[in-house]
Design an enzyme around this catalytic site. Structure first.
Site, PDB file in Angstrom:
ATOM      1  N   SER A 124     -82.963  79.585  39.258  1.00  0.00           N
ATOM      2  CA  SER A 124     -83.967  80.120  38.339  1.00  0.00           C
ATOM      3  C   SER A 124     -83.382  81.276  37.542  1.00  0.00           C
ATOM      4  O   SER A 124     -82.516  82.017  38.034  1.00  0.00           O
ATOM      5  CB  SER A 124     -85.158  80.632  39.155  1.00  0.00           C
ATOM      6  OG  SER A 124     -85.992  81.442  38.362  1.00  0.00           O
ATOM      7  N   TYR A 149     -88.792  85.629  46.739  1.00  0.00           N
ATOM      8  CA  TYR A 149     -88.564  84.273  46.197  1.00  0.00           C
ATOM      9  C   TYR A 149     -87.268  84.248  45.377  1.00  0.00           C
ATOM     10  O   TYR A 149     -86.381  83.420  45.580  1.00  0.00           O
ATOM     11  CB  TYR A 149     -89.744  83.840  45.311  1.00  0.00           C
ATOM     12  CG  TYR A 149     -89.352  82.828  44.271  1.00  0.00           C
ATOM     13  CD1 TYR A 149     -89.102  81.514  44.631  1.00  0.00           C
ATOM     14  CD2 TYR A 149     -89.180  83.195  42.931  1.00  0.00           C
ATOM     15  CE1 TYR A 149     -88.690  80.582  43.682  1.00  0.00           C
ATOM     16  CE2 TYR A 149     -88.775  82.274  41.983  1.00  0.00           C
ATOM     17  CZ  TYR A 149     -88.533  80.974  42.362  1.00  0.00           C
ATOM     18  OH  TYR A 149     -88.112  80.067  41.434  1.00  0.00           O
ATOM     19  N   LYS A 153     -83.115  82.522  45.786  1.00  0.00           N
ATOM     20  CA  LYS A 153     -82.302  81.776  44.806  1.00  0.00           C
ATOM     21  C   LYS A 153     -80.917  82.410  44.695  1.00  0.00           C
ATOM     22  O   LYS A 153     -79.898  81.707  44.652  1.00  0.00           O
ATOM     23  CB  LYS A 153     -82.991  81.742  43.437  1.00  0.00           C
ATOM     24  CG  LYS A 153     -84.320  80.995  43.407  1.00  0.00           C
ATOM     25  CD  LYS A 153     -84.146  79.520  43.711  1.00  0.00           C
ATOM     26  CE  LYS A 153     -85.437  78.738  43.609  1.00  0.00           C
ATOM     27  NZ  LYS A 153     -85.321  77.368  44.161  1.00  0.00           N
TER      28      LYS A 153
HETATM   29  C1  UD1 Z   1     -92.579  83.143  36.820  1.00  0.00           C
HETATM   30  C2  UD1 Z   1     -91.888  83.871  37.931  1.00  0.00           C
HETATM   31  C3  UD1 Z   1     -90.465  83.403  38.002  1.00  0.00           C
HETATM   32  C4  UD1 Z   1     -90.441  81.908  38.243  1.00  0.00           C
HETATM   33  C5  UD1 Z   1     -91.200  81.216  37.123  1.00  0.00           C
HETATM   34  C6  UD1 Z   1     -91.329  79.734  37.400  1.00  0.00           C
HETATM   35  C7  UD1 Z   1     -93.095  86.007  38.068  1.00  0.00           C
HETATM   36  C8  UD1 Z   1     -93.018  87.484  37.863  1.00  0.00           C
HETATM   37  N1  UD1 Z   1     -91.992  85.305  37.704  1.00  0.00           N
HETATM   38  O1  UD1 Z   1     -91.916  83.483  35.596  1.00  0.00           O
HETATM   39  O2  UD1 Z   1     -89.770  84.063  39.037  1.00  0.00           O
HETATM   40  O3  UD1 Z   1     -89.120  81.429  38.298  1.00  0.00           O
HETATM   41  O4  UD1 Z   1     -92.517  81.747  37.030  1.00  0.00           O
HETATM   42  O5  UD1 Z   1     -91.796  79.093  36.269  1.00  0.00           O
HETATM   43  O6  UD1 Z   1     -94.093  85.482  38.517  1.00  0.00           O
HETATM   44  N2  UD1 Z   1     -99.209  85.226  31.795  1.00  0.00           N
HETATM   45  C9  UD1 Z   1    -100.434  85.617  31.332  1.00  0.00           C
HETATM   46  N3  UD1 Z   1    -101.555  85.141  31.952  1.00  0.00           N
HETATM   47  C10 UD1 Z   1    -101.498  84.275  33.006  1.00  0.00           C
HETATM   48  C11 UD1 Z   1    -100.219  83.868  33.469  1.00  0.00           C
HETATM   49  C12 UD1 Z   1     -99.097  84.370  32.844  1.00  0.00           C
HETATM   50  O7  UD1 Z   1    -100.541  86.388  30.385  1.00  0.00           O
HETATM   51  O8  UD1 Z   1    -102.559  83.897  33.535  1.00  0.00           O
HETATM   52  C13 UD1 Z   1     -97.997  85.725  31.117  1.00  0.00           C
HETATM   53  C14 UD1 Z   1     -97.077  86.513  32.019  1.00  0.00           C
HETATM   54  O9  UD1 Z   1     -97.412  87.859  32.009  1.00  0.00           O
HETATM   55  C15 UD1 Z   1     -95.715  86.227  31.395  1.00  0.00           C
HETATM   56  C16 UD1 Z   1     -95.871  84.852  30.747  1.00  0.00           C
HETATM   57  O10 UD1 Z   1     -97.261  84.604  30.681  1.00  0.00           O
HETATM   58  O11 UD1 Z   1     -95.488  87.152  30.383  1.00  0.00           O
HETATM   59  C17 UD1 Z   1     -95.215  83.763  31.557  1.00  0.00           C
HETATM   60  O12 UD1 Z   1     -95.668  83.866  32.890  1.00  0.00           O
HETATM   61  P1  UD1 Z   1     -95.314  82.754  33.991  1.00  0.00           P
HETATM   62  O13 UD1 Z   1     -95.677  81.432  33.476  1.00  0.00           O
HETATM   63  O14 UD1 Z   1     -95.920  83.206  35.280  1.00  0.00           O
HETATM   64  O15 UD1 Z   1     -93.730  82.809  34.060  1.00  0.00           O
HETATM   65  P2  UD1 Z   1     -92.721  84.014  34.375  1.00  0.00           P
HETATM   66  O16 UD1 Z   1     -93.436  85.250  34.748  1.00  0.00           O
HETATM   67  O17 UD1 Z   1     -91.773  84.106  33.250  1.00  0.00           O
END
Ligand code: UD1
Length: 340
Positions: A124, A149, A153
Site C-alpha cells: 500500500s 495496519y 505492510k
Molecule cells: C485509506 C487508509 C490507507 C489504506 C487505504 C485503502 C486511512 C488514514 N488510510 O486511505 O491506509 O491503504 O484507505 O484504500 O484510513 N473521506 C471523507 N469522508 C469519508 C471517507 C473519506 O471525506 O466518509 C476523505 C478522507 O479524509 C480522505 C479521502 O476521503 O481525504 C480518501 O479517504 P479513504 O478512501 O479512506 O482513503 P485514504 O485515507 O487515502
C-alpha cells in the site's frame, strides 16, 4: 501459470482473478470469507467461464497451508489476504500484526517446501509514511507507517525482500496500491464493505443508493486547491491488470525483490470525486463538511515511473469511468453480494 490467489474473494482479489483467467492463467483461491461472501465465487465462474477452485481456511493455519501446497500444483502466489481497516488496527494492533505476518510466514514456508518462488504482494502507499516527498517514488527508502495496519505492510515488504535475497530463484513484486475504486464493467462484482464504509468511494456510493443519508467530508481547510484532501484514485480494473503485468514480469526481474507504485500519477480531491459521482448518477448528492479525520495527509499521489517502464503498465481509466462502474455495481447490488 497456475496462480494461488489468497483473498481471491475480496474486492481487489476478485477483479484480479478475472484478469488472470482472461490472460490465460489458471487460478486457485484461498479465502476464509471473514470479510467477503462465498457468493462472489459463482459470479467469478460465470463471468470468466472457468471453474475457480476454492480452499476455505485461515492462512495463519500453517498445517492447512502446507496441505494446500501438497495437493495443488502452484507456480506463483498473489497474496491479498489480510486485515485492512486502519482505525481497527489502532485498537487491535496485536490481531493485525499476528494475522498479517503469520499468514505470510505460512505461505513462505509452504512455498519453500514445495519449490514455489514467485510472489506478488499486496502492499500500500501507506508505507511511504508522513515524511516522504510527493509524488511518492518507488526508490524511497525510509518506509514507515503511522498505523499498525500500515506497519504490517512495511514489515511484510521487509520479510519478503529478505527471504528473496537469500533464497535461490525467488522473485517478489511489492505492489504499492494508491486508492483503488471502481468495479467490473459488468456490474456483477465490486466493493462490498461490511458495516459502515471506512473509505470515500464506497461511502459516496451508499449515499447515492440511499443506504446513508449524506457524506461527511473530513475537513475542507487543507492546503489544497479546494481545501479537501487529494488522493490518487485508480480503477480496480487497472489495478488488476497491474498484477498480471507484475506476475508475468517476475522471471525477467533483475533483482530478487522490487517495489512498484500502482497509481495514475494524479491527485483528485474529495469534492472533485463527489462531483464526478454526481455526474455518473445524474443528480446531486447530499454532503456536509465535518472535522478532519485523525491521521489523514493533505495530498499524495504516485510517481509510477518504474511500474510504467519496467512492467509496461499504465492506468488508463478516468475518474468518470471509475464512478460510472462503481455506480453500475452499487445500483444493481444495493446491499452488495447476497448471503447465499
Ligand atoms: C485509506 C487508509 C490507507 C489504506 C487505504 C485503502 C486511512 C488514514 N488510510 O486511505 O491506509 O491503504 O484507505 O484504500 O484510513 N473521506 C471523507 N469522508 C469519508 C471517507 C473519506 O471525506 O466518509 C476523505 C478522507 O479524509 C480522505 C479521502 O476521503 O481525504 C480518501 O479517504 P479513504 O478512501 O479512506 O482513503 P485514504 O485515507 O487515502
Amino acid at each position: 501459470m497456475r496462480v494461488l490467489v489468497s483473498g481471491g474473494a475480496g474486492y481487489i482479489g476478485s477483479h484480479t482473478v478475472l484478469a488472470l483467467v482472461a490472460a490465460g492463467h489458471d487460478v486457485v483461491v484461498v479465502d476464509d470469507f471473514s470479510n467477503s461472501k462465498p457468493t462472489v465465487i459463482g459470479r467469478l465462474e460465470s463471468l470468466s467461464g472457468a471453474h475457480v477452485p476454492v480452499h476455505s481456511f485461515d492462512l495463519t493455519d500453517a498445517d492447512k497451508t502446507e496441505r494446500l501446497f501438497a495437493h495443488e500444483q502452484i507456480d506463483a502466489v498473489i497474496h491479498f489476504a489480510g486485515f485492512k481497516a486502519v482505525g481497527e488496527s489502532v485498537t487491535r494492533p496485536l490481531a493485525y500484526y499476528r494475522n498479517n505476518l503469520e499468514s505470510t510466514f505460512s505461505l513462505v514456508d509452504a512455498m519453500n517446501r514445495h519449490g514455489v518462488t514467485r510472489f506478488v504482494f499486496s502492499s500500500s502507499a501507506t508505507v511511504y509514511g508522513e515524511k516522504a516527498p510527493v509524488p511518492y517514488r518507488e526508490d524511497y527508502e525510509n518506509l514507515s507507517s503511522s498505523s499498525p495496519y500500515g506497519q504490517t505492510k512495511v514489515m511484510v515488504e521487509r520479510v519478503l525482500s529478505d527471504v528473496a535475497h537469500i533464497s535461490e530463484g525467488w522473485k517478489v513484486a511489492l505492489l504499492r496500491y494508491f486508492n483503488p475504486v471502481g468495479a467490473h464493467p459488468s456490474g456483477r462484482i465490486g466493493e462490498d464493505p461490511q458495516g459502515v464504509p471506512n473509505n470515500l468511494m464506497p461511502f459516496i456510493a451508499q449515499v447515492a443508493v440511499g443506504r446513508r443519508e449524506r457524506l461527511t467530508v473530513f475537513g475542507d481547510d487543507y492546503p489544497t486547491a479546494d481545501g479537501t484532501c487529494e488522493r490518487d484514485y485508480l480503477h480496480v480494473e487497472d489495478l488488476a491488470a497491474g498484477h498480471v503485468a507484475a506476475l508475468e514480469h517476475l522471471d525477467d526481474m533483475a533483482e530478487p525483490a522490487r517495489a512498484f507504485n500502482l497509481g495514475t500519477g494524479t491527485g483528485t480531491s474529495v469534492l472533485e470525486l463527489l462531483r464526478a459521482f454526481e455526474r455518473a448518477v445524474g443528480r446531486e448528492l447530499p454532503y456536509e463538511v465535518g472535522p478532519r479525520r485523525a491521521g489523514d495527509l493533505p495530498a499524495f499521489w504516485a510517481d509510477p515511473t518504474r511500474a510504467n517502464t519496467e512492467l509496461g503498465w499504465h492506468a488508463t481509466r478516468t475518474i468518470d469511468d471509475m464512478c460510472a462502474d462503481t455506480w453500475r455495481w452499487q445500483s444493481a447490488n444495493p446491499h452488495g453480494f447476497p448471503d447465499a
